[in-house]
Scaffold this motif. Structure first.
Motif, short mmCIF file in Angstrom:
data_model
loop_
_atom_site.label_atom_id
_atom_site.label_comp_id
_atom_site.label_asym_id
_atom_site.label_seq_id
_atom_site.Cartn_x
_atom_site.Cartn_y
_atom_site.Cartn_z
N LEU A 88 0.71 -1.13 -0.03
CA LEU A 88 -0.05 0.09 -0.02
C LEU A 88 0.90 1.27 -0.02
N THR A 89 0.35 2.49 -0.53
CA THR A 89 1.10 3.51 -0.42
C THR A 89 0.31 4.84 0.10
N GLY A 90 0.64 5.77 0.86
CA GLY A 90 -0.35 6.72 1.44
C GLY A 90 -0.32 7.94 0.43
N ALA A 91 -1.41 8.96 0.77
CA ALA A 91 -1.39 10.04 -0.16
C ALA A 91 -1.07 11.29 0.96
N PRO A 110 -13.64 -9.40 8.63
CA PRO A 110 -14.69 -8.70 9.70
C PRO A 110 -14.05 -8.83 11.19
N ASP A 111 -13.37 -9.83 11.62
CA ASP A 111 -12.90 -9.85 13.02
C ASP A 111 -11.50 -9.11 13.34
N ARG A 112 -10.93 -8.40 11.99
CA ARG A 112 -9.60 -7.99 12.15
C ARG A 112 -8.60 -8.22 12.65
N LEU A 113 -8.78 -9.65 12.43
CA LEU A 113 -7.70 -10.77 12.68
C LEU A 113 -6.77 -11.17 11.57
N SER A 114 -6.97 -10.45 10.43
CA SER A 114 -6.06 -10.97 9.34
C SER A 114 -6.52 -9.76 8.21
N ALA A 115 -5.51 -9.53 7.30
CA ALA A 115 -5.76 -8.82 6.16
C ALA A 115 -5.20 -9.60 4.79
N THR A 116 -5.89 -9.80 3.82
CA THR A 116 -5.32 -10.43 2.62
C THR A 116 -5.12 -9.42 1.65
N PHE A 117 -3.90 -9.51 0.88
CA PHE A 117 -3.58 -8.59 -0.05
C PHE A 117 -3.31 -9.46 -1.31
N ARG A 118 -3.88 -9.09 -2.60
CA ARG A 118 -3.70 -9.67 -3.94
C ARG A 118 -2.76 -8.71 -4.47
N ARG A 171 -1.56 -13.43 3.17
CA ARG A 171 -2.71 -13.17 4.23
C ARG A 171 -1.71 -12.87 5.53
N PHE A 172 -2.00 -11.68 6.09
CA PHE A 172 -1.16 -11.51 7.49
C PHE A 172 -2.16 -11.82 8.48
N ARG A 173 -1.75 -12.68 9.32
CA ARG A 173 -2.52 -12.75 10.45
C ARG A 173 -2.25 -12.14 11.89
N PHE A 174 -3.13 -11.67 12.56
CA PHE A 174 -2.75 -10.78 13.69
C PHE A 174 -2.99 -11.36 15.09
N PRO A 177 -7.26 -7.83 17.38
CA PRO A 177 -7.84 -6.82 16.56
C PRO A 177 -6.98 -5.58 16.68
N ASN A 178 -6.51 -5.07 15.78
CA ASN A 178 -5.88 -3.70 15.65
C ASN A 178 -6.13 -3.08 14.47
N ARG A 179 -6.64 -1.87 14.33
CA ARG A 179 -7.37 -1.19 13.25
C ARG A 179 -5.83 -0.58 12.68
N GLU A 180 -4.81 -0.61 13.17
CA GLU A 180 -3.72 0.09 12.33
C GLU A 180 -2.82 -1.06 11.56
N LEU A 181 -2.80 -2.30 12.04
CA LEU A 181 -1.88 -3.39 11.57
C LEU A 181 -2.15 -3.47 9.88
N PRO A 182 -3.15 -3.40 9.21
CA PRO A 182 -3.27 -3.49 7.77
C PRO A 182 -2.44 -2.40 7.17
N LEU A 183 -2.23 -1.33 7.70
CA LEU A 183 -1.53 -0.22 7.05
C LEU A 183 -0.18 -0.43 7.56
N VAL A 184 0.29 -1.01 8.79
CA VAL A 184 1.48 -1.14 9.08
C VAL A 184 2.04 -2.43 8.12
#
Length: 604
Positions: A88-91, A110-118, A171-174, A177-184
Motif C-alpha cells: 500500500l502507499t499513502g497520500a 470482519p474480525d480484524r484478525l487478518s488482512a489479505t492482499f492480492r 494473508r497477514f494474521r494478527f 484486533p488492531n485497526r492499524e496493522l493493515p497499514l503497518v
C-alpha cells in the motif's frame, strides 16, 4: 479461560464487516474512490526527464552499504523510498489510509484478525521478475529476523504470521484486533528473494542478511542506483520500465530522470555549495541559517528562492531525553526541576527569530493531543493506575513552564529549587549535594559541537540551582554506539509525530524496549500503565476509544517528565532553484519536506 474466550468472541462480533477494496482507511471512508485518476496534489501532465540535485537529509551523509535494513553501517539517503515499493502507499493529503500499489486490493477480515492482499500481475522487480507472494513472505521473514533493526520486531509484534494463499495472494494474521496493522504490514518494503542470493565461499551457504552489504538492492520502486562516486555523490536513475508509472497512485509522480544526492562534510559546506548552485534544493532546520545566511547573488537574481510552506503535520516531540535508568534522573522531582530551568521564551526570541513553536506533548497538531481536564473516557483508562501515577496526570493537560508570565524565570527556578530540596539535594561545601555528599553533575551528549550554542543558556540557568550540566561532543559513530547501549544522561532527539499512533510506541516507551539494547526507548520508560495504554491505543475498535487512549498516554508521559519538550517549526523551509525546477502550486498538507519535491516536482 472460558470467560476470556467468550470476551474475544464478543469483541469479534462487534467488528464491522469488511471486503476487498482498492485501499484501506482506519476510520471512515477513503478520500479517493476506486476509479480515481490521480492524486489531487500532482500535475498528471508533468514532463518526465531532467535532473534533481540534492544534499543528503541524513546526519551522516556518507554511506558504506546499500542495505538500509541491517543494523550496522549507513545507507545512502532516500534509498528506501526510491527503490522499494510496498503493498500500500499513502497520500500526502490524507491520514490513516493507504491505497493499493503492489497490491491490487486489500481485504481486512470482519474480525480484524487478518488482512489479505492480492498482488498485481504487472508488478515487477528491477531484474524483470514478477513480484510474487513468496517475495512478500521473504521480505517479512527477513525483517523479523535477527539481522535487522529491533524496531521491526516491535512494530510487528502483533503480527502472528504470514500465509501464502496463492502465487499472488498473501494473508497477514494478527494476534489481536488492531485497526492499524493493515497499514503497518501494507507499508513494509518488499524486496526480491534474489537480493543477496549468493553462496558465501567461506561457509558454502547462502549469505545471511547482515552479509548483504554492497549488493545492489533488487526492489520494484521507480528508481535504481546509477553512477556512484564514493565520498562525493550517488545518483538514482529512473527505471524506464517502471511497472507502476501509469497507476493512479503514481501518475504525475517521480518525474526526474536522475536524482543526484551530493555529499558534503558539514553544514557550512552545504550552504556555500547551495549559494554556488552546485545543487537545486535544500531544506533548512536552523532558524539562524535561514534568517541570516541564506542569501547571496543568486537569491538576488531570483535564481534561488526561499520558500516557507505551512504544513499540517504533527509537531512531533523533539525533546531533551532524560535517561531514567540512571540516578538522579530516576527521580521525577529532579526531572521536573531540570525542565523548569529551560527558558524557551528567551531562546525563541533571542536565538530562533521567533520562528518556532513550543512542543507540549506527544501528539501536538493532531486529534490525539490531550486538552484541558481528562474526559470521562480518559479517566476510566487512568483510574486503575491512580496509585502509581503522579496526581497531576488526573488534572489539566501538561503545558511546559513559561517564563513570560508574572514570576518569569526567577519563579520557575524557585520551584525547581524546592523540588530538588524535596528530593534530598541541598547546597553545601560549594555545590548541590545529596545525602552521600555527591554533587549533582550531569552530562549532555551530542555529536555536533555546534550544539553547545543551544544548550548553553539552559546550562547557565542550571548553574544557578547548583546543577552542573557538562557538554560532551563525540564523533557520530561513538554517539550512535552510546545511544544503542543507553550510555548517556541527556541527549536531544527529534521524534517524528503521527496522526495515528499505535503499537510502534511500544518501542518508544514500552517496558520490554526499556530493557532491550538498541531499542527506541531512550528515556528508559518502564511502567505498566504506559504498556497498557499503548495496547489500548493500538487495539481500539472505534475512534473515540482510540482518542481516549492516546490522550491518556500523552498525559502519563508528559506529567512523568521523561522528556523536556523543545520546539518545532510550523513550516517547511526550503531553498530551491526556480530556474531549474517547477512544482505544483500548493503543497499537500501532510507532505514531509523533501519528499514533496522528490516525488511531485519536475524539471523545467
Amino acid at each position: 479461560m472460558i470467560s476470556l474466550c467468550a470476551g474475544v468472541w464478543l469483541a469479534v462480533a462487534l467488528w464491522p464487516a469488511a471486503h476487498a477494496a482498492h485501499g484501506y482507511a482506519m476510520w471512515g471512508q477513503l478520500k479517493y474512490p476506486d476509479n480515481f485518476a490521480h492524486f489531487d496534489y500532482v500535475n498528471p501532465d508533468a514532463p518526465k526527464g531532467g535532473e534533481l540535485r540534492l544534499v543528503s537529509n541524513l546526519r551522516v551523509s556518507t554511506f558504506d552499504k546499500y542495505n538500509p535494513f541491517t543494523l550496522r553501517g549507513s545507507a545512502p539517503a532516500y534509498l528506501s523510498s526510491l527503490m522499494f515499493d510496498s503493498l500500500l502507499t499513502g497520500a500526502m493529503d490524507e491520514t490513516a489510509s493507504g491505497y493499493g500499489l503492489l497490491a491490487e486490493d486489500v481485504d481486512v477480515a470482519p474480525d480484524r484478525l487478518s488482512a489479505t492482499f492480492r498482488l498485481r500481475r504487472e508488478a515487477r522487480f528491477h531484474n524483470g521478475k514478477p513480484v510474487l507472494a513468496a517475495d512478500v513472505k521473504h521480505s517479512f521473514d527477513t525483517l523479523m529476523g535477527p539481522h535487522t533493526s529491533p524496531a521491526y520486531k516491535t512494530l510487528l509484534a502483533d503480527v502472528a504470521g504470514l500465509d501464502v494463499l496463492g502465487e499472488r495472494i498473501v494473508r497477514f494474521r494478527f494476534r489481536q484486533p488492531n485497526r492499524e496493522l493493515p497499514l503497518v504490514v501494507g507499508g513494509l518494503p518488499i524486496f526480491s528473494r534474489d537480493w543477496g542470493d549468493e553462496i558465501d565461499p567461506k561457509t558454502g551457504r547462502r549469505k545471511t542478511f547482515d552479509q548483504v552489504v554492497m549488493d545492489i538492492p533488487i526492489g520494484s520502486g521507480p528508481y535504481r542506483i546509477g553512477p556512484v562516486k564514493f565520498g562525493k555523490d550517488i545518483t538514482y536513475v529512473r527505471d524506464p520500465d517502471y511497472w507502476a508509472g501509469d497507476l493512479p497512485v503514481h501518475r504525475g509522480m517521480d518525474n526526474f530522470e536522475r536524482i543526484v544526492v551530493k555529499i558534503y562534510q558539514d553544514q557550512t559546506a552545504r550552504l556555500e555549495a547551495l549559494k554556488a548552485a552546485e545543487f537545486d534544493l535544500m531544506r533548512f532546520f536552523s532558524a539562524g541559517d535561514w534568517a541570516r545566511r541564506v542569501n547571496g547573488k543568486r537569491f538576488e537574481t531570483g535564481e534561488l528562492v526561499k520558500g516557507e510552506f505551512r504544513h499540517s503535520l504533527p509537531t512531533g516531540f523533539q525533546s531533551y531525553v532524560l535517561n531514567t535508568r540512571r540516578p538522579p534522573l530516576d527521580d521525577i522531582r529532579v526531572r521536573e526541576a531540570l525542565g523548569l530551568a529551560l527558558d524557551y521564551e528567551w531562546m525563541n526570541r533571542q536565538m530562533f527569530y521567533n520562528s518556532y513553536e513550543r512542543v507540549s506533548g506527544l501528539f501536538g497538531n493532531t486529534a490525539c493531543a490531550a486538552r484541558g481536564e481528562p474526559s470521562e473516557a480518559e479517566l476510566a483508562l487512568l483510574k486503575p493506575w491512580r496509585d502509581q501515577l503522579p496526581a497531576t496526570v488526573f488534572g489539566a493537560a501538561y503545558t511546559p513552564p513559561r517564563t513570560d508570565g508574572e514570576d518569569g524565570l526567577r519563579g520557575n527556578l524557585r520551584r525547581a529549587q524546592a523540588l530538588l530540596r524535596e528530593a534530598g539535594w541541598t547546597w553545601r561545601e560549594g555545590a548541590l549535594r545529596n545525602a552521600q555528599g555527591q554533587p549533582l553533575v550531569l552530562e549532555y551528549l551530542d555529536s555536533n559541537e555546534g550544539g553547545s550554542r543551544v544548550v548553553t543558556p539552559w546550562t547557565r540557568n542550571l548553574e544557578k540551582l547548583g546543577v552542573q550540566l557538562r557538554f560532551r561532543p563525540v564523533d557520530f559513530a561513538l554517539y550512535q554506539q552510546r545511544l544503542r547501549s543507553f550510555d548517556f544522561d541527556i541527549i536531544t532527539l527529534n521524534f517524528s509525530g503521527t496522526h495515528n499512533p499505535g503499537s510502534e510506541y511500544m518501542d518508544l516507551f514500552g517496558s520490554e524496549a526499556a530493557r532491550t539494547e538498541d531499542s527506541g526507548n531512550f528515556a528508559g520508560v518502564s511502567h505498566p500503565a504506559v504498556d497498557r495504554l499503548i495496547q489500548q491505543m493500538a487495539g481500539a475498535r472505534h475512534e473515540p476509544d482510540f482518542l481516549a487512549a492516546c490522550r491518556a498516554l500523552e498525559r502519563v508521559i508528559s506529567h512523568g517528565h521523561y522528556l523536556i519538550p523543545q520546539w518545532s517549526a510550523p513550516t517547511h523551509r526550503i531553498a530551491y532553484n526556480q530556474w531549474r525546477l517547477a512544482r505544483p502550486e500548493q503543497m499537500p498538507p501532510y507532505a514531509s519536506g523533501e519528499d514533496w519535491a522528490i516525488h511531485t516536482w519536475w524539471a523545467k
